[in-house]
Enzyme design. Structure first.
Site, PDB file in Angstrom:
ATOM      1  N   CYS A 316       0.954  -1.319  -0.054  1.00  0.00           N
ATOM      2  CA  CYS A 316       0.035   0.178   0.061  1.00  0.00           C
ATOM      3  C   CYS A 316       0.845   1.135   0.226  1.00  0.00           C
ATOM      4  O   CYS A 316       1.815   1.392  -0.672  1.00  0.00           O
ATOM      5  CB  CYS A 316      -1.035  -0.139   1.174  1.00  0.00           C
ATOM      6  SG  CYS A 316      -0.339   0.112   2.686  1.00  0.00           S
ATOM      7  N   ARG A 321      -2.396  -0.716   5.609  1.00  0.00           N
ATOM      8  CA  ARG A 321      -3.519  -1.085   4.835  1.00  0.00           C
ATOM      9  C   ARG A 321      -3.313  -2.405   4.133  1.00  0.00           C
ATOM     10  O   ARG A 321      -4.356  -3.337   4.292  1.00  0.00           O
ATOM     11  CB  ARG A 321      -3.773  -0.039   3.751  1.00  0.00           C
ATOM     12  CG  ARG A 321      -4.598   1.277   4.304  1.00  0.00           C
ATOM     13  CD  ARG A 321      -5.080   1.930   3.152  1.00  0.00           C
ATOM     14  NE  ARG A 321      -3.909   2.671   2.646  1.00  0.00           N
ATOM     15  CZ  ARG A 321      -3.866   3.729   1.771  1.00  0.00           C
ATOM     16  NH1 ARG A 321      -5.072   3.715   0.817  1.00  0.00           N
ATOM     17  NH2 ARG A 321      -2.717   4.248   1.140  1.00  0.00           N
TER      18      ARG A 321
END
Length: 366
Positions: A316, A321
């Site tokens: 990410c 994330r």
């Protein structure tokens, strides 16, 4: 497929990361995971999980795991061993072999009320090195977990706000260092609160755990040289036999934006790594923050060519994330997955590496 409308993660104003819209717990009941096809709380016994995770709650039954979708070589449904629901957790809060850990992003949230008995881990200090850009050291993580009463056979249940985003990061760190019984609460803090379940402001007493972190598992973490090899092969039209998944929002992936508004960690170049496909992390959860059914999860990633037949690397912007997608792909679907936690802020700042920029921006100017 509808885009989840659950609360945004701290990494971005939008849960997709795109502001443009764009233990063995043998003494405990088995986790009841009915949404993913395990009827009546029956679970798969003794399934060997990716990265050597030992099955959690194997006493719950002997129903076979659902068959995988056509074309997928993975037949196990690992969710029964890695995800617990609120009902199971509520029934096991007093079990000394269950340790509940909150990993939330909102400051002060834990102190205002948390699941009774839960310990608070702060991702910016407890899961990462405060000196180097790295994960927490083996020694420091051993000390932390022992202070919070973690033993080798403890079932660790992680949960947090923002659809369990940083709880998944915690699950990756625990798994990276070899803890065998690591689970995530389905729906996280949001699901617990939505059901009106009790919260407490009392912090648990310090523990005296005995678990010792092992050497970090190299099969769970990707580093820059490996990712550059994948990128150069893709740029030349070849392949390294690895699927690369960018889990950021579409605007970040295309290069339209460098990072979600309000966040300082960025790179001098915008775009994505050559060869990557884009599946935003929030595609894996329903509107209530719970994981989507296994068959639907398989379909989401298979539509982008990721079906478990090849190793996978996920990334990410700063790595967190992507841990949510790592959890889905490896701990629920059973795929062979590495997390590239250096992610775009490392790759996009590296001199001499290929970048794909579909938005036509160069140094931030179209």
């Amino acid at each position: 497929m509808s885009t989840p409308t659950s609360p945004p993660s701290s990494d971005s104003p939008d849960p997709t990361g795109d502001p443009a819209g764009h233990g063995d717990a043998a003494r405990s009941p088995a986790p009841s995971w009915k949404r993913l096809g395990i009827v009546g709380g029956a679970i798969v016994g003794a399934v060997a999980l990716v990265a050597g995770i030992v099955a959690v709650g194997g006493a719950g039954g002997d129903a076979p795991a659902p068959a995988a979708s056509a074309g997928s070589p993975v037949i196990e449904d690992h969710s029964a061993n890695t995800v617990v629901d609120t009902e199971w957790l509520a029934a096991n809060l007093d079990d000394p072999d269950v340790a509940v850990i909150e990993v939330s992003t909102e400051p002060g949230l834990y102190e205002r009320g948390h699941i009774p008995g839960a310990t608070n881990y702060v991702w910016t200090t407890d899961f990462v090195s405060t000196v180097n850009r790295d994960v927490v050291s083996r020694e420091d993580f051993t000390e932390l977990t022992r202070r919070t009463g973690i033993d080798p056979d403890t079932t660790v249940v992680l949960y947090g706000d923002r659809d369990n985003w940083f709880a998944a990061w915690g699950a990756w760190v625990f798994t990276l260092y070899g803890h065998e019984n690591v689970t995530v609460l389905d729906g996280g803090r949001g699901a617990w609160e939505a059901e009106g379940r009790p919260l407490s402001v009392d912090a648990p007493a310090a523990g005296q755990g005995t678990w010792e972190a092992a050497e970090a598992d190299p099969d769970l973490r990707a580093f820059l040289p490996e990712v550059i090899e994948i990128a150069r092969a893709a740029e030349s039209g070849g392949t390294t036999g690895t699927d690369l998944v960018d889990i950021r929002g579409a605007a970040e992936f295309s290069g339209e934006i460098f990072a979600p508004e309000g966040f300082q960690e960025t790179a001098v170049r915008a775009g994505h790594i050559p060869g990557a496909v884009n599946v935003a992390w929030a595609e894996a959860v329903d509107e209530d923050g719970r994981f989507k059914p296994v068959d639907e999860l398989r379909e989401i990633y298979a539509a982008q060519g990721v079906d478990g037949s090849r190793p996978v690397v996920v990334y990410c912007r700063i790595g967190e994330r992507a841990s949510h997608t790592w959890f889905v792909l490896s701990q629920i679907l059973g795929y062979d997955v590495k997390l590239y936690d250096g992610s775009w802020t490392e790759y996009g700042n590296t001199v001499g590496v290929p970048v794909v920029n579909e938005a036509g921006t160069v140094w931030g100017v179209a």
